[in-house]
Design a protein around this motif. Structure first.
Motif, short mmCIF file in Angstrom:
data_model
loop_
_atom_site.label_atom_id
_atom_site.label_comp_id
_atom_site.label_asym_id
_atom_site.label_seq_id
_atom_site.Cartn_x
_atom_site.Cartn_y
_atom_site.Cartn_z
N GLU A 122 -12.61 -5.35 -0.28
CA GLU A 122 -12.03 -4.58 0.82
C GLU A 122 -10.64 -4.06 0.44
OE1 GLU A 122 -12.73 -6.12 4.96
OE2 GLU A 122 -13.41 -7.89 3.84
N ALA A 123 -9.86 -4.89 -0.26
CA ALA A 123 -8.52 -4.46 -0.70
C ALA A 123 -8.62 -3.30 -1.69
CB ALA A 123 -7.78 -5.63 -1.33
N VAL B 24 -5.87 -0.90 -8.83
CA VAL B 24 -6.10 -2.17 -8.15
C VAL B 24 -7.36 -2.84 -8.70
CG1 VAL B 24 -6.63 -3.21 -5.91
CG2 VAL B 24 -4.83 -1.48 -6.09
N HIS B 25 -8.39 -2.08 -8.98
CA HIS B 25 -9.60 -2.60 -9.62
C HIS B 25 -9.25 -3.34 -10.90
CE1 HIS B 25 -13.79 -2.28 -11.21
NE2 HIS B 25 -13.23 -1.89 -12.34
N ASP B 26 -8.43 -2.72 -11.74
CA ASP B 26 -8.03 -3.36 -13.00
C ASP B 26 -7.23 -4.63 -12.74
OD1 ASP B 26 -9.27 -1.25 -14.32
OD2 ASP B 26 -7.40 -0.17 -14.69
N TRP B 27 -6.31 -4.56 -11.78
CA TRP B 27 -5.47 -5.72 -11.48
C TRP B 27 -6.31 -6.90 -10.99
CZ3 TRP B 27 -4.44 -9.07 -7.58
CH2 TRP B 27 -3.30 -9.86 -7.69
N LEU C 184 -2.46 -11.65 -2.83
CA LEU C 184 -3.03 -10.32 -3.04
C LEU C 184 -2.20 -9.25 -2.34
CD1 LEU C 184 -5.22 -8.41 -4.02
CD2 LEU C 184 -6.63 -9.12 -2.08
N ILE C 185 -1.84 -9.48 -1.10
CA ILE C 185 -1.03 -8.50 -0.37
C ILE C 185 0.31 -8.30 -1.04
CG2 ILE C 185 0.15 -8.03 1.81
CD1 ILE C 185 -2.87 -7.53 1.85
N LEU D 7 2.05 -0.04 -2.86
CA LEU D 7 1.20 0.21 -1.70
C LEU D 7 1.82 -0.42 -0.45
CD1 LEU D 7 -2.20 -0.44 -3.45
CD2 LEU D 7 -1.39 1.77 -2.63
N ASP D 8 1.38 0.02 0.70
CA ASP D 8 1.89 -0.50 1.97
C ASP D 8 1.17 -1.81 2.28
OD1 ASP D 8 2.61 -1.05 4.60
OD2 ASP D 8 2.58 1.06 5.21
N GLY D 9 1.76 -2.92 1.85
CA GLY D 9 1.12 -4.21 2.01
C GLY D 9 0.87 -4.57 3.45
#
Length: 217
Positions: A82-83, A96-99, A112-113, A121-123
């Motif tokens: 979802e993130a 983000v996929h790579d991270w 994660l946030i 990104l806007d956490g």
């Protein structure tokens, strides 16, 4: 009437479309689709191999990633997916996929946030979207398409719509992609190409390099 969970016998049930996250040229002769789980150690091992495959076959292939979170064994896999979708809505899916694959020990919600915020990104906004499951429909849609395609473990790959039954090493995947390219260009017979795509006997899945999930129909 067709059931949403009707399987397609080893073929990709839902073709790649504009809902997918895709790398590579749209007119590439080879399309590689991965069903993966961000908490799966086998997916993490396959991730740099897929990256190198894309570097070696830049003009030859495109790559689409679909979510297949094994929630019964990986409690953070679905929120991580979802993130990634929340990041994708902001044009940042692939970083983000790579991270996520590089930091499987940091997938708890708080960590994660914080990481997403560190990436610019806007956490706070994403935390609210995860709480409200704004992107869960997309994750579950990917999962159902995987079930319909016969996916029962992660990672599972499809090459030009056919389930890939071989190993996940770079040489094996390069050989499979090249065979699919030859078949697509008409310089190989379909039977020979299928033989090279299937490095292990059909029915041998799940292999030792996949995580699996059991579910009831």
């Amino acid at each position: 009437m067709t059931s949403p969970l009707t399987t397609t016998g080893g073929r990709l049930a839902v073709p790649v479309d504009d809902r997918d996250h895709v790398l590579g040229p749209e007119d590439a002769p080879v399309t590689l689709v991965e069903y993966g789980d961000y908490q799966c150690p086998y997916c993490a091992r396959a991730h740099p191999i897929v990256q190198e495959l894309l570097r070696r076959r830049t003009d030859l292939m495109r790559f689409a990633y679909r979510h297949f979170p094994l929630i019964n064994v990986h409690p953070y896999a679905e929120p991580a997916a979802e993130a990634a979708e929340a990041a994708g809505a902001r044009g940042r899916f692939w970083p983000v996929h790579d991270w996520l694959f590089a930091n499987q020990d940091r997938l708890s919600p708080v960590t994660l946030i914080a990481a997403l915020a560190d990436m610019g990104l806007d956490g706070r906004a994403i935390a609210g979207e995860l709480r409200d499951h704004d992107f869960l429909d997309k994750v579950q849609s990917d999962f159902v398409s995987g079930v319909r395609s016969g996916v029962n473990g992660t990672p599972t790959f499809f090459i030009n719509g056919m389930r890939y039954e071989g190993g996940h090493s770079l040489p094996e995947l390069v050989t499979a992609v090249d065979a699919a390219d030859a078949a697509a260009r008409g310089s190989d017979t379909s039977s020979a190409a299928e033989g090279r795509l299937s490095a292990t006997p059909r029915g041998a899945r799940p292999s030792p390099d996949t995580d699996t999930k059991e579910w009831s129909s």
